[in-house]
Design a protein around this motif. Structure first.
Motif, PDB file in Angstrom:
ATOM      1  N   SER A 232       0.949  -1.044   0.034  1.00 22.70           N
ATOM      2  CA  SER A 232      -0.026   0.026  -0.136  1.00 22.70           C
ATOM      3  C   SER A 232       0.807   1.278   0.212  1.00 22.70           C
ATOM      4  N   LYS A 233       0.760   2.246  -0.623  1.00 22.10           N
ATOM      5  CA  LYS A 233       1.100   3.458  -1.025  1.00 22.10           C
ATOM      6  C   LYS A 233       1.033   4.055   0.402  1.00 22.10           C
ATOM      7  N   LEU A 234      -0.176   4.139   1.002  1.00 19.12           N
ATOM      8  CA  LEU A 234      -0.678   5.215   2.081  1.00 19.12           C
ATOM      9  C   LEU A 234      -0.064   4.469   3.343  1.00 19.12           C
ATOM     10  N   GLY A 235       0.898   5.129   4.235  1.00 23.52           N
ATOM     11  CA  GLY A 235       1.316   4.794   5.326  1.00 23.52           C
ATOM     12  C   GLY A 235       2.631   3.939   5.216  1.00 23.52           C
ATOM     13  N   SER A 236       3.140   3.735   3.932  1.00 22.03           N
ATOM     14  CA  SER A 236       4.378   2.827   3.995  1.00 22.03           C
ATOM     15  C   SER A 236       5.824   3.728   4.151  1.00 22.03           C
ATOM     16  N   PHE A 237       6.690   3.117   3.835  1.00 21.89           N
ATOM     17  CA  PHE A 237       8.096   3.837   4.382  1.00 21.89           C
ATOM     18  C   PHE A 237       8.217   4.648   3.031  1.00 21.89           C
ATOM     19  N   SER A 238       7.623   4.512   1.782  1.00 19.97           N
ATOM     20  CA  SER A 238       7.780   5.435   0.754  1.00 19.97           C
ATOM     21  C   SER A 238       6.882   6.437   0.665  1.00 19.97           C
ATOM     22  N   ASP A 239       6.019   6.523   1.601  1.00 17.73           N
ATOM     23  CA  ASP A 239       5.172   7.736   1.424  1.00 17.73           C
ATOM     24  C   ASP A 239       5.536   8.844   1.894  1.00 17.73           C
ATOM     25  N   ASP A 240       5.400   9.699   1.231  1.00 21.90           N
ATOM     26  CA  ASP A 240       6.010  11.096   1.418  1.00 21.90           C
ATOM     27  C   ASP A 240       4.890  12.038   2.108  1.00 21.90           C
ATOM     28  N   LEU A 241       5.375  12.333   3.432  1.00 24.48           N
ATOM     29  CA  LEU A 241       4.081  12.833   4.295  1.00 24.48           C
ATOM     30  C   LEU A 241       4.173  14.578   3.989  1.00 24.48           C
ATOM     31  N   HIS A 242       5.548  14.916   4.022  1.00 24.10           N
ATOM     32  CA  HIS A 242       5.682  16.360   3.929  1.00 24.10           C
ATOM     33  C   HIS A 242       5.764  16.926   2.310  1.00 24.10           C
ATOM     34  N   LYS A 243       5.416  16.045   1.380  1.00 22.12           N
ATOM     35  CA  LYS A 243       5.301  16.673  -0.165  1.00 22.12           C
ATOM     36  C   LYS A 243       6.385  17.442  -0.400  1.00 22.12           C
ATOM     37  N   THR A 244       7.541  17.142  -0.037  1.00 21.29           N
ATOM     38  CA  THR A 244       8.790  18.010  -0.272  1.00 21.29           C
ATOM     39  C   THR A 244       9.491  17.734  -1.673  1.00 21.29           C
ATOM     40  N   PRO A 245       9.870  18.350  -2.503  1.00 18.10           N
ATOM     41  CA  PRO A 245      10.429  17.828  -3.816  1.00 18.10           C
ATOM     42  C   PRO A 245      11.847  17.329  -3.551  1.00 18.10           C
ATOM     43  N   GLY A 246      12.141  16.391  -4.208  1.00 20.36           N
ATOM     44  CA  GLY A 246      13.616  15.698  -4.108  1.00 20.36           C
ATOM     45  C   GLY A 246      14.314  16.371  -4.871  1.00 20.36           C
ATOM     46  N   PRO A 247      15.504  15.753  -4.918  1.00 22.38           N
ATOM     47  CA  PRO A 247      16.869  16.276  -5.592  1.00 22.38           C
ATOM     48  C   PRO A 247      16.328  16.303  -7.254  1.00 22.38           C
ATOM     49  N   ALA A 248      15.793  15.370  -7.702  1.00 22.41           N
ATOM     50  CA  ALA A 248      15.493  15.331  -9.097  1.00 22.41           C
ATOM     51  C   ALA A 248      14.498  16.500  -9.700  1.00 22.41           C
ATOM     52  N   ALA A 249      13.817  17.107  -8.534  1.00 21.37           N
ATOM     53  CA  ALA A 249      12.804  18.113  -8.785  1.00 21.37           C
ATOM     54  C   ALA A 249      13.825  19.481  -9.216  1.00 21.37           C
ATOM     55  N   TYR A 250      14.977  19.523  -8.948  1.00 23.09           N
ATOM     56  CA  TYR A 250      15.640  20.805  -9.335  1.00 23.09           C
ATOM     57  C   TYR A 250      16.278  20.630 -10.398  1.00 23.09           C
ATOM     58  N   ARG A 251      16.438  21.765 -11.229  1.00 23.61           N
ATOM     59  CA  ARG A 251      17.220  21.807 -12.370  1.00 23.61           C
ATOM     60  C   ARG A 251      18.739  22.104 -12.321  1.00 23.61           C
TER      61      ARG A 251
END
Length: 254
Positions: free
Chosen positions: A167-186
């Motif tokens: 499940s994507k909800l509550g798993s370790f890969s769930d982004d709770l802060h919704k912050t951009p990762g390193p790949a989101a920056y140019r």
């Protein structure tokens, strides 16, 4: 007169202790253990290993072996002959051509009921027309209940478990802060903040300007046919061959 021989106050007298020069023996130098050899070596020094040479063995009085005078066959070993398979070529055998029946001419399977006591045999014939309209269900029309799993009938089933997807909800890969990762920056170009390196481009080959018309080559000219500077083209003739051994004709003119 005897007193004038000696010089000074010294006169001959008996020695107080032994003097080695007065004795004929070699002195105490042989009393020290030697540092060479093996026997009576000094215990204060290291002794090297010593080796001895043995004399030649005595010759036998009688030699009872025959020696290598017998020529033994090299193919004979202690286990027997060591030879490969040998073959010989013989003539073709003469066979008699007699017409006798072969095994395929007999049918022994058909004589079983006539020679031996046989059990009753039955044959299966085709289905009659009366069975084609029979509407009773066959064995394949029934289905027995399963005996495995949670849906068993009349049996006690063991607890069964199923594996559920992640499940994507509550798993370790769930982004709770919704912050951009390193790949989101140019990624910023380094040449914008640092000294820009020289850049080169490779252009096409440039041909020098010139006349591209077809020019005549050396084979297109015929200098032997030129008559503008000379009255005619050069002409070659062959003369008479003269012998080196013939006297030339000399004519006297008076």
């Amino acid at each position: 007169m005897a007193e004038e021989i000696w010089v000074g106050t010294w006169r001959p007298h008996r020695p107080r202790g032994p003097i080695m020069a007065l004795y004929s023996s070699p002195g105490p130098k042989y009393l020290i253990p030697p540092t060479t050899g093996f026997v009576k070596h000094t215990p204060t020094k290291l002794r090297a290993p010593a080796y001895s040479f043995r004399g030649a063995p005595m010759l036998l009085a009688e030699n009872c072996s025959p020696g290598p005078r017998y020529s033994v066959n090299p193919k004979i070993l202690r286990t027997g002959k060591d030879i490969g398979p040998t073959y010989s070529i013989l003539g073709r055998y003469h066979t008699k051509t007699v017409l006798t029946p072969g095994p395929g001419d007999y049918f022994p399977e058909k004589s079983t009921k006539h020679v031996f006591d046989s059990a009753p045999s039955h044959s299966i014939s085709a289905r009659t027309k009366t069975f084609r309209v029979d509407s009773t269900p066959g064995p394949a029309a029934y289905m027995l209940p399963v005996v495995m799993g949670p849906h068993t009938v009349g049996k006690v089933s063991q607890p069964s478990f199923s594996i559920k997807g992640r499940s994507k909800l509550g798993s370790f890969s769930d982004d709770l802060h919704k912050t951009p990762g390193p790949a989101a920056y140019r990624q910023t170009d380094v040449q914008l903040t640092k000294f820009k390196a020289p850049q080169y481009t490779m252009a096409a080959r440039v041909e020098p300007p010139g006349d591209k018309t077809l020019k005549p080559g050396p084979g297109a000219h015929s200098p032997e046919k030129v008559t503008l500077t000379k009255p005619c083209a050069p002409v070659v003739t062959f003369g008479i061959k003269h012998s080196d051994y013939m006297t030339p004709l000399v004519v006297d003119v008076e």
